[in-house]
Design an enzyme around this catalytic site. Structure first.
Site, PDB file in Angstrom:
ATOM      1  N   ASP A  82      60.003  23.575  72.318  1.00 58.85           N
ATOM      2  CA  ASP A  82      61.214  24.339  72.054  1.00 58.85           C
ATOM      3  C   ASP A  82      61.840  23.970  70.715  1.00 58.85           C
ATOM      4  OD1 ASP A  82      63.534  26.042  72.977  1.00 58.85           O
ATOM      5  OD2 ASP A  82      64.569  24.106  72.800  1.00 58.85           O
ATOM      6  N   GLU A 135      57.896  26.958  69.217  1.00 60.63           N
ATOM      7  CA  GLU A 135      58.952  27.896  68.811  1.00 60.63           C
ATOM      8  C   GLU A 135      59.508  27.342  67.513  1.00 60.63           C
ATOM      9  OE1 GLU A 135      63.181  29.821  70.293  1.00 60.63           O
ATOM     10  OE2 GLU A 135      62.688  27.745  70.776  1.00 60.63           O
ATOM     11  N   ASN A 161      69.928  37.503  75.061  1.00 63.61           N
ATOM     12  CA  ASN A 161      70.793  37.631  73.888  1.00 63.61           C
ATOM     13  C   ASN A 161      71.317  39.059  73.769  1.00 63.61           C
ATOM     14  OD1 ASN A 161      70.416  34.970  73.279  1.00 63.61           O
ATOM     15  ND2 ASN A 161      68.988  35.314  71.597  1.00 63.61           N
TER      16      ASN A 161
END
Length: 669
Positions: free
Chosen positions: A277, A316, A415
């Site tokens: 992450d 990511e 989001n």
């Protein structure tokens, strides 16, 4: 010392350990070792009887020693400097009462694995499926998720990417606020349940990689600072919490902790790799001193722990730095792949017409999709207005499988104001066409749970924190979403779901009965993945194996070149209205030598909910491309008047494609 190194021998005793830290069952007893330079005295306290065993100080911040009477299943905590407060083990393998409770001793050798012949998977040729165990099923457990895996294997998924499972506080959460990095959360089952899931996945041919958070810890339940301040640093900025100290004073034990964790999941849970992450927030200046970056060491530790099995490491990386996937000896970090946000953003603009906030620098045009298919990232060092700086670096040499391409993931769905899935934001035809582009493109495709059957469940941001912290998280979430002017509008902002509300969590649970109710969507995904896997041209993922051209304001063509001359494929995508091409001055449309094209697949197949596909090539030589559609063309193998097309028989989720042979002109499909 590397976490994947041979067993550790302690200086003060002839004790062989697998890991340099933690409490381990060994022949004849238990041995504990913990890094606690902040303390002058460390005791291990067994529960519930309270029997305390003092550990010996090694002189380097570590304390260690044998502990009598503690067996598998036993509960324990640490006492520092004789205080009243008891702390969980930093390397606890399970926290049955949550992060504030005692640690439980787990025997990792008790589980009877059946995957001895499993060799793992390399990144090439894979299809990733991102899933959140707590919402993947109504029960939200490992065992319930395991029951649904045969359907994913039938779909064509090959790699399960599980969102973080390290223990965190509360009744629900995404998992990115984990505080016990070695302990799978109690919320989804015990450690054996997680092992059953992995073992069962391997029986079905599914690899399992775990999303891990190595850039910060959660704000509640993190006791590491009680043992050592040097786990963290103030030299860097991190929007999610205190940055980890990978390169400052006393950083070596911190690096050891994370290297142990990376190897631990591979060895003790037979995982096939990790998804890392927010790697842009893993700060480490070690390379400036001629030493390896922590990510490089993590990749080495994972591969060493995997032994002869293949391992997958996905990063990511918001700025999309190609150096992440370069080999270590070329100055890179040795990862296998990076998420491709650029392609997602361009697709969202094309599908929804909205380019607010971080979508500002994308237009969703045919040229963007041609460029993304050919070159991966759209920004490779150009100026990026939204951030007021350059974005990315040259990525032309990156292998095609190194780009993880997707239309949905946990972040991007959440989001938004309502966490709606993409099928609720665009038209069915456009979504089918874009899905074909992603699933047949040369990168590594990724689906988000439920995408394969147009799940009605949203995916919101949810986190069950204590009231004071929950209020701060709610305010922070609203502030983040305010970058979208439409969401910042008062009427929208007042209606934002509260992360701490139980309904924000339960509404996100999938109903797998929708797989049958929305069989057309499922069938399309399954057929596309079978075409990708079964057609050697699409399966090749060759660098330089395709070219593309813009055909109109909203249409483009990709030509995938086969290994053999004339064995090419065309992918035609029209995101606008019906288009007739009367002038074909584009060499990528040229037919195979002495041959003709035939339709192999169409997004307008009735079995997918489409309206049918008319002949592409018209009697006058013009080409007709249906609006909001994607077509796959291949050489007419037998003759220009006898062609084969791959179609679904439309009978639902357990169908297989059938070959339909059409008699007539080459324009029939």
């Amino acid at each position: 010392m590397s976490a994947a190194a041979p067993p550790v021998e302690q200086a003060q005793a002839t004790v062989k350990r697998r890991w340099p830290i933690g409490v381990e069952l060994l022949p004849g007893g238990v041995h504990a070792r913990v890094w606690a330079p902040k303390a002058g005295r460390v005791e291990l306290v067994a529960e519930p009887d309270g029997q305390a065993t003092a550990l010996e100080r090694e002189g380097n911040g570590y304390f260690s020693g044998a502990v009598p009477g503690l067996e598998a299943g036993g509960l324990y905590r640490f006492r520092l400097d004789g205080g009243d407060m008891l702390y969980p083990d930093p390397m606890s393998r399970f926290q049955p009462e949550g992060p504030h409770g005692p640690s439980q001793l787990v025997d990792p050798h008790r589980f009877a694995w059946t995957d001895q012949d499993w060799r793992g998977r390399a990144i090439r040729g894979q299809v990733i499926y991102e899933m959140h165990i707590g919402t993947f099923t109504q029960e939200g457990t490992w065992d319930a998720a395991l029951r649904e895996l045969p359907a994913l294997a039938d779909l064509g998924v090959t790699v399960l990417e599980v969102m973080p499972v390290s223990e965190f506080p509360g009744r629900f959460g995404w998992g990115y606020d984990g505080v016990n990095l070695f302990a799978p959360t109690r919320l989804y089952g015990d450690p054996s349940a997680m092992r059953r899931f992995v073992d069962g996945a391997h029986r079905l041919g599914l690899a399992v990689i775990l999303d891990v958070v190595y850039n910060h810890f959660g704000p509640d339940g993190n006791y590491l600072k009680c043992f050592a301040d040097d786990y963290f640093t103030d030299r860097y900025r991190n929007e999610w919490g205190e940055p980890i100290n990978f390169d400052g004073a006393n950083a070596e034990p911190v690096r050891e902790f994370f290297l142990c964790n990376a190897a631990f999941w591979i060895e003790e849970y037979h995982l096939d790799g990790l998804r890392l992450d927010a790697t842009q927030s893993i700060h480490d200046s070690s390379q400036e001193k001629g030493e390896p970056h922590i990510l490089t060491e993590i990749s080495r530790a994972v591969r060493k722990a995997a032994g002869g099995r293949a391992a997958i490491l996905v990063g990511e990386n918001e700025p999309q730095h190609a150096s992440m996937v370069k080999p270590a000896d070329e100055g890179g970090c040795g990862l296998c792949a990076i998420w491709n946000d650029d392609l997602h953003h361009s697709a969202m603009v094309a599908l929804t017409g909205r380019n607010e906030a971080y979508y500002t620098d994308y237009r969703g045009t045919p040229q963007e999709f041609v460029s993304a298919m050919k070159h991966g990232f759209l920004y490779q060092g150009q100026w990026y207005r939204w951030q007021g700086q350059r974005r990315g670096m040259p990525a032309f040499a990156m292998p095609r499988p190194a780009f993880v391409n997707f239309l949905q993931n946990h972040d991007q769905i959440a989001n938004s104001a309502r966490g709606l899935r993409l099928h609720a934001l665009t038209t069915p035809g456009l979504l089918r066409a874009m899905t074909a582009l992603i699933l047949l493109g040369p990168g590594t495709p990724m689906l988000f749970q439920g995408q394969e059957f147009a799940a009605s469940a949203p995916f919101l941001y949810f986190a069950d924190h204590k009231p004071d912290l929950a209020a701060l998280v709610e305010a922070g979430r609203a502030e983040f979403l305010a970058q979208f002017p439409s969401i910042a509008e008062p009427a929208m902002r007042t209606g934002l779901p509260k992360p701490q509300a139980e309904d924000s969590f339960t509404r996100c649970k999938l109903d797998h009965r929708e797989r049958e109710a929305n069989a057309a969507v499922w069938t399309m995904h399954r057929d596309l993945l079978r075409l990708r896997r079964g057609d050697a041209v699409f399966a090749a993922q060759r660098t330089g194996g395709l070219d593309g051209a813009v055909l109109d304001d909203e249409a483009f063509v990709l030509r995938f070149f086969g290994e053999e001359e004339g064995d090419d494929r065309l992918v035609l995508v029209n995101l606008g209205r019906d288009l007739t091409l009367r002038a074909l001055a584009e060499p990528l449309l040229a037919p195979p030598l002495d041959g003709a094209w035939t339709v192999l697949w169409s997004s307008e197949e009735p079995a997918y909910g489409g309206c049918g596909t008319a002949a592409v090539e018209q009697p006058d030589g013009a080409w007709r491309l249906p609006g909001h559609a994607a077509l796959v063309l291949g050489p007419a193998r037998e003759s220009p008047t006898k062609s084969a097309s791959i179609k679904s028989n439309g009978s639902g989720g357990n169908t297989t494609p059938v070959i339909v042979v059409s008699q007539g002109s080459e324009t029939d499909s």
